[in-house]
Design an enzyme around this catalytic site. Structure first.
Site, mmCIF file in Angstrom:
data_model
loop_
_atom_site.group_PDB
_atom_site.id
_atom_site.type_symbol
_atom_site.label_atom_id
_atom_site.label_comp_id
_atom_site.label_asym_id
_atom_site.label_seq_id
_atom_site.Cartn_x
_atom_site.Cartn_y
_atom_site.Cartn_z
ATOM 1 N N ARG A 65 -5.728 23.926 114.210
ATOM 2 C CA ARG A 65 -6.408 24.979 113.464
ATOM 3 C C ARG A 65 -7.879 24.992 113.817
ATOM 4 O O ARG A 65 -8.486 23.949 114.049
ATOM 5 C CB ARG A 65 -6.242 24.743 111.953
ATOM 6 C CG ARG A 65 -4.847 24.986 111.459
ATOM 7 C CD ARG A 65 -4.604 24.380 110.093
ATOM 8 N NE ARG A 65 -4.530 22.928 110.149
ATOM 9 C CZ ARG A 65 -4.096 22.172 109.150
ATOM 10 N NH1 ARG A 65 -3.707 22.729 108.034
ATOM 11 N NH2 ARG A 65 -4.059 20.860 109.265
ATOM 12 N N SER A 101 -6.317 13.673 114.545
ATOM 13 C CA SER A 101 -5.493 12.844 113.660
ATOM 14 C C SER A 101 -4.547 11.918 114.410
ATOM 15 O O SER A 101 -3.346 11.876 114.155
ATOM 16 C CB SER A 101 -4.716 13.751 112.700
ATOM 17 O OG SER A 101 -5.608 14.603 112.030
ATOM 18 N N ASP A 159 -7.979 13.239 110.121
ATOM 19 C CA ASP A 159 -7.678 14.069 108.957
ATOM 20 C C ASP A 159 -7.800 13.299 107.656
ATOM 21 O O ASP A 159 -8.168 13.866 106.618
ATOM 22 C CB ASP A 159 -6.284 14.696 109.082
ATOM 23 C CG ASP A 159 -5.176 13.654 109.242
ATOM 24 O OD1 ASP A 159 -5.490 12.481 109.523
ATOM 25 O OD2 ASP A 159 -4.003 14.028 109.114
#
Length: 522
Positions: free
Chosen positions: A108, A177, A230
């Protein structure tokens, strides 16, 4: 004539007897198969047992491994990575910022305009892009070029509200992540891939440098100012809303935890201690392993056949990527040894990972009298039709056993963090709130899992748990400035900042799901 009648009667009687014998034999055979299926179910339940005593052992083992990982590099299965983040947001942050969140099969990109305490998130825009499967096992250049192209297209749609002052370069917070050995706030080498990625030429490389080369190749003038994962982003997001947040846990496709440690409690830290006296630690707790973990033959077989055998054991029994696969493996054994779905094993049931955790969750939450959802999932995904109600009930029981084990072990991990920080017991006269931020699709969408986790925390600690509800914002900022190489990192993005500020980092954590905060009050 009489003799013929007698003979006919004898033949009929023999046929009836034979038919009756077949029926009896079939019933005995069916009963035997069902007994075998029930034995497999009971065996799974026994081996997945998570008594309070067992959970306390797991929590203690987690605490021991945390100490070992902080003492030296390679001293524990827990990497306990120093993040170089020693201050977290206050909510005062202002300005416009970009973020890239890479942590699974999608990535994203986000831009956010922050307005400080009063206005908070003024405006935010984002896009989500799917990563083609071949890029997940290809080359580093191919993956990051694909990401850079998507980021450039996103920047090209920037509206006037987000335009920077003349001469100022766009800054990017990079949420990555996967396990990284952090070397500064804006650099880190990839330790290994997880979550189905396997790009060999990226391992051991500075992941920020890899992305920067791709940004240059596509002609995008943007600097990666901060690298976080994350979990640290979730921790920052929680602290942005609540100053009592001390740790964050991700329970999604994968799982991880991060927390705020006392800097003097990190023996492997080299150099001067940060002025804040604290340091955020990325635990990489998915790699936790202990003899106290209740592992089954299904877990062991899945591990052996995985891309990373012997690694990420904790993740493989509590995270969303694997719960559905564990269920498939149990059903496969029942089909093979107990003819659970008929005389042959359904071909689709033999396909690894065909049964995903969202499918498992849907079946587990089926409240219809005939378990219609269970039946439809079996038919649509595994092409198994005409299942009986008692068969469907067994499948729901299996979902319960597998998911509750995962949830209770996740709770034990959280208890281990609280023990490490000395926040697991109530001291008379002390009033202190310890808040854990939880995020991830598994936690958010699998309510029986999250409910079990919460109830287990109540059972295993003497602390009261208060749910602070959820935060529905879509963007939060972790923004840090540095006054110098050894000076305290502090929060804030002010356009009128003093000239000697060295803009050290910005990491925007895009959170598409809610972040739920649990407060442990003394």
């Amino acid at each position: 004539m009489g003799k013929v009648a007698v003979c006919a009667a004898a033949v009929c009687a023999a046929a009836v007897c034979a038919a009756a014998a077949l029926v009896v034999r079939h019933r005995i055979r069916s009963a035997g198969r069902w007994a075998k299926a029930m034995a497999i179910l009971q065996e799974l339940e026994d081996k997945c047992g998570t008594s309070i005593g067992k959970l306390r052992q797991v929590a203690d083992a987690m605490t021991v491994e945390m100490h070992a990982g902080l003492a030296s590099e390679g001293g524990s299965k827990l990497k306990m990575i120093i993040s170089y983040v020693d201050n977290l947001p206050t909510g005062d942050e202002r300005g416009s910022f970009y973020a890239l969140d890479l942590g699974g099969t999608n990535f994203r990109v986000l831009r956010v305009l922050l307005g400080g305490k009063d206005k908070r998130v003024v405006k935010q825009e984002f896009e989500e892009v799917s990563i083609p499967p071949d890029l997940m096992i290809g080359t580093s250049d191919a993956l990051f070029d694909f990401i850079a192209e998507a980021l450039k297209k996103f920047v090209d749609t920037e509206e006037e509200d987000f335009h920077l002052s003349h001469g100022r370069q766009r800054e990017l917070g990079f949420t990555f992540s996967f396990p990284v050995k952090q070397t500064s706030i804006a650099s880190g080498t990839l330790v290994k891939w997880t979550k189905g990625f396997s790009i060999e030429d990226a391992v051991g490389q500075d992941i920020v440098a890899e992305l920067t080369k791709s940004l240059e190749r596509v002609g995008l003038d943007m600097r990666v100012a901060a690298l976080v994962n994350d979990t640290i982003g979730t921790l920052a997001g929680g602290r942005y809303d609540n100053p009592d947040v001390i740790a964050a846990v991700i329970l999604g496709t994968g799982t991880n935890a991060a927390y705020v440690e006392r800097a003097h409690a990190i023996p492997k830290w080299q150099g001067l201690l940060p002025k804040s006296g604290e340091m955020v630690i990325n635990m990489e707790w998915g790699n936790f392993r202990s003899s106290h973990l209740p592992l089954t033959e299904y877990d062991q077989a899945m591990d052996v056949e995985s891309l990373n055998p012997g690694e990420q054991i904790f993740e493989k029994i509590i995270s969303g990527m694997y719960l559905g696969e564990i269920l498939r493996r149990v059903l496969c054994r029942m089909a093979d040894e107990a003819a659970f779905f008929g005389d042959t094993v359904p071909p689709k049931l033999k396909i690894p990972f065909i049964l995903r955790t969202p499918h498992m969750s849907a079946m587990h939450h089926d409240t219809s009298s005939d378990l219609k959802v269970v039946g439809s999932k079996l038919k649509d995904i595994l092409e198994i039709s005409n299942t009986s109600l008692k068969t469907r009930k067994v499948i729901v029981e299996l979902c319960e056993i597998i998911s509750i084990r995962g949830a209770r072990l996740a709770a034990a991990g959280i208890l281990g963090i609280l023990k490490k920080l000395g926040r697991d017991t109530v001291k008379e006269g002390e009033k202190q709130s310890s808040v854990i931020a939880l995020d991830g699709g598994l936690y958010e969408h699998y309510s029986k899992f999250s409910n079990a986790l919460e109830s287990t925390l109540k059972d295993t600690s003497r602390l009261r748990i208060r749910s602070n509800g959820s935060s529905s914002r879509n963007g939060v900022i972790n923004s840090l400035r540095s006054y110098g190489a050894m000076d305290q990192l502090c929060t804030g993005f002010c356009e009128q900042a003093f000239s000697y500020y060295r803009f050290f980092s910005s990491a925007v954590m895009f959170i598409s799901a809610r972040v739920t905060l649990f407060s442990y009050e003394r």
